[in-house]
Motif scaffolding. Structure first.
Motif, PDB file in Angstrom:
ATOM      1  N   LEU A  45       1.147  -1.327  -0.101  1.00 35.72           N
ATOM      2  CA  LEU A  45       0.327   0.312   0.123  1.00 35.72           C
ATOM      3  C   LEU A  45       0.998   1.336   0.042  1.00 35.72           C
ATOM      4  O   LEU A  45       0.451   2.659  -0.444  1.00 35.72           O
ATOM      5  N   ALA A  46       1.983   1.267   0.721  1.00 37.61           N
ATOM      6  CA  ALA A  46       2.860   2.484   0.501  1.00 37.61           C
ATOM      7  C   ALA A  46       3.621   2.421  -0.647  1.00 37.61           C
ATOM      8  O   ALA A  46       3.325   3.708  -1.350  1.00 37.61           O
ATOM      9  N   LEU A  47       3.720   1.427  -1.457  1.00 43.00           N
ATOM     10  CA  LEU A  47       3.808   1.168  -2.997  1.00 43.00           C
ATOM     11  C   LEU A  47       3.027   2.262  -4.087  1.00 43.00           C
ATOM     12  O   LEU A  47       3.598   3.257  -4.898  1.00 43.00           O
ATOM     13  N   THR A  48       1.688   2.286  -3.212  1.00 43.19           N
ATOM     14  CA  THR A  48       0.691   3.299  -3.849  1.00 43.19           C
ATOM     15  C   THR A  48       0.297   4.657  -4.183  1.00 43.19           C
ATOM     16  O   THR A  48       0.319   5.211  -5.015  1.00 43.19           O
ATOM     17  N   THR A  49       1.396   5.148  -2.892  1.00 40.08           N
ATOM     18  CA  THR A  49       2.278   6.486  -2.977  1.00 40.08           C
ATOM     19  C   THR A  49       2.253   6.962  -4.575  1.00 40.08           C
ATOM     20  O   THR A  49       1.438   8.536  -4.757  1.00 40.08           O
ATOM     21  N   VAL A  50       3.235   6.220  -5.250  1.00 37.56           N
ATOM     22  CA  VAL A  50       3.811   6.002  -6.393  1.00 37.56           C
ATOM     23  C   VAL A  50       2.310   7.326  -7.711  1.00 37.56           C
ATOM     24  O   VAL A  50       2.529   8.291  -7.659  1.00 37.56           O
ATOM     25  N   PRO A  51       1.335   6.224  -7.790  1.00 35.58           N
ATOM     26  CA  PRO A  51      -0.129   6.247  -8.061  1.00 35.58           C
ATOM     27  C   PRO A  51      -0.629   7.851  -8.269  1.00 35.58           C
ATOM     28  O   PRO A  51      -1.325   8.002  -8.990  1.00 35.58           O
ATOM     29  N   LEU A  52      -0.856   7.807  -6.445  1.00 34.02           N
ATOM     30  CA  LEU A  52      -1.753   8.406  -6.015  1.00 34.02           C
ATOM     31  C   LEU A  52      -1.066   9.774  -5.987  1.00 34.02           C
ATOM     32  O   LEU A  52      -1.738  10.589  -6.587  1.00 34.02           O
ATOM     33  N   TRP A  53       0.296   9.654  -6.216  1.00 33.49           N
ATOM     34  CA  TRP A  53       0.524  11.542  -6.347  1.00 33.49           C
ATOM     35  C   TRP A  53       0.586  11.863  -7.938  1.00 33.49           C
ATOM     36  O   TRP A  53      -0.332  12.964  -8.477  1.00 33.49           O
ATOM     37  N   SER A  54       1.029  10.525  -8.908  1.00 33.40           N
ATOM     38  CA  SER A  54       0.772  10.988 -10.283  1.00 33.40           C
ATOM     39  C   SER A  54      -1.094  11.589 -10.437  1.00 33.40           C
ATOM     40  O   SER A  54      -0.983  12.390 -11.637  1.00 33.40           O
ATOM     41  N   LEU A  55      -1.576  11.118  -9.820  1.00 32.33           N
ATOM     42  CA  LEU A  55      -3.256  11.783 -10.004  1.00 32.33           C
ATOM     43  C   LEU A  55      -3.186  13.083  -9.798  1.00 32.33           C
ATOM     44  O   LEU A  55      -3.981  13.693 -10.201  1.00 32.33           O
ATOM     45  N   ILE A  56      -3.131  12.866  -8.208  1.00 31.40           N
ATOM     46  CA  ILE A  56      -2.828  13.918  -7.956  1.00 31.40           C
ATOM     47  C   ILE A  56      -2.768  15.345  -8.647  1.00 31.40           C
ATOM     48  O   ILE A  56      -2.746  16.405  -8.895  1.00 31.40           O
TER      49      ILE A  56
END
Length: 303
Positions: A45-56
């Motif tokens: 779940l921590a690794l999903t920070t990367v696509p999360l930031w990309s969406l933001i």
């Protein structure tokens, strides 16, 4: 095309929101009480920070959805889960596009006639190893500051060697400050509530947020480290295997993005080929080489 973009954004945003709900609600309230070993879920779940930031990031540039109102609403929700007010993230990122590699924003560069490598390193390494995200998240404490306090903050931080004063000035504008305060409250309520849910396992949430801080801060300047000065469009395309490029929503095509900030993430690869662009480094190499530390200005002066 518009319908396709809306569908893609809807699917990705729903997936990102799902990972946040899993991390902040389902895991602490239902899974961990049943078996603490569910805590290992926090690693992927921590690794999903990367696509999360990309969406933001898509939301910041208005490319998440064509409708600007809903674009900002969705991005604001994602930023709440990310842990920082969207208004601050947006203002900071747009200033990055304007001032990158100028005196105001060149993270790793120092002037040896003014300071030493060691003095520069004392600020550089904490920022690189998590400090950037910590500052973004800690900005929520400014929500309680009155307008007069913001004006004082702008005066105190105004400098030709930093974008901080400009950032505070943009956030302090009446409508933006109102949104910032609401967003900051949403972040505090979300994470305070989640921490209560985690209970004696709250340390797991802290470790997961620490992992996010490290990922965000390490990746932030990797696309610009050692690039030429006084060129705001200067950035690097960092090579990744195609599946990982899709995972990060083509954020690795950063040189293309800086030249064409209005393109949707899935259009960057086409622009990369159309302009016969190049790969500058591998993503891992670019991230790791930042550990070399600050660089004297004279080594990067524009040729």
């Amino acid at each position: 095309m518009a319908a396709r973009q809306t569908l893609i954004s809807g699917v990705l945003t729903t997936a990102a929101a799902g990972t946040l709900v899993l991390q902040l609600l389902i895991l602490p309230v239902w899974l961990l009480p049943a078996d603490p070993r569910w805590g290992w879920l926090l690693v992927p779940l921590a690794l999903t920070t990367v696509p999360l930031w990309s969406l933001i990031h898509e939301g910041i540039h208005g490319t998440l959805l064509r409708d600007r109102t809903w674009n900002d609403r969705l991005a604001r929700v994602l930023a709440t889960g990310y842990g920082a007010p969207f208004s601050l993230l947006k203002a900071g990122h747009l200033l990055h596009h304007r001032y990158s590699r100028t005196r105001r924003e060149r993270t790793e560069v120092y002037d040896p006639t003014v300071t030493t490598w060691l003095a520069a390193a004392r600020g550089y390494y904490p920022r690189l190893l998590g400090g950037l995200y910590v500052l973004e998240a800690a900005s929520v404490v400014l929500a309680a500051m009155p307008a007069a306090g913001w004006r004082w903050l702008v005066r105190r931080t105004d400098s030709l060697d930093s974008v901080t004063g400009l950032l505070f000035e943009r956030v302090s504008k009446r409508d933006t400050l109102r949104r910032f305060r609401v967003e900051a409250l949403a972040v505090v309520v979300t994470y305070a509530g989640s921490a209560v849910g985690y209970g004696r396992h709250a340390w797991m949430l802290a470790v997961a947020v620490g992992g996010r801080a490290l990922l965000v801060s390490l990746a932030d300047n990797a696309y610009h480290y050692r690039t030429e000065l006084e060129r705001p469009l200067e950035a690097m395309n960092l090579r990744l295997p195609r599946p990982l490029e899709l995972f990060v929503l083509a954020f690795n095509l950063h040189s293309v993005h800086h030249r064409h900030p209005g393109l949707h993430w899935h259009e960057l690869r086409g622009a990369f080929h159309a302009e016969a662009d190049e790969w500058h480094l591998g993503w891992g190499t670019a991230v790791v080489r930042q550990l070399r530390g600050p660089i004297p200005e004279s080594a990067l002066r524009r040729r």
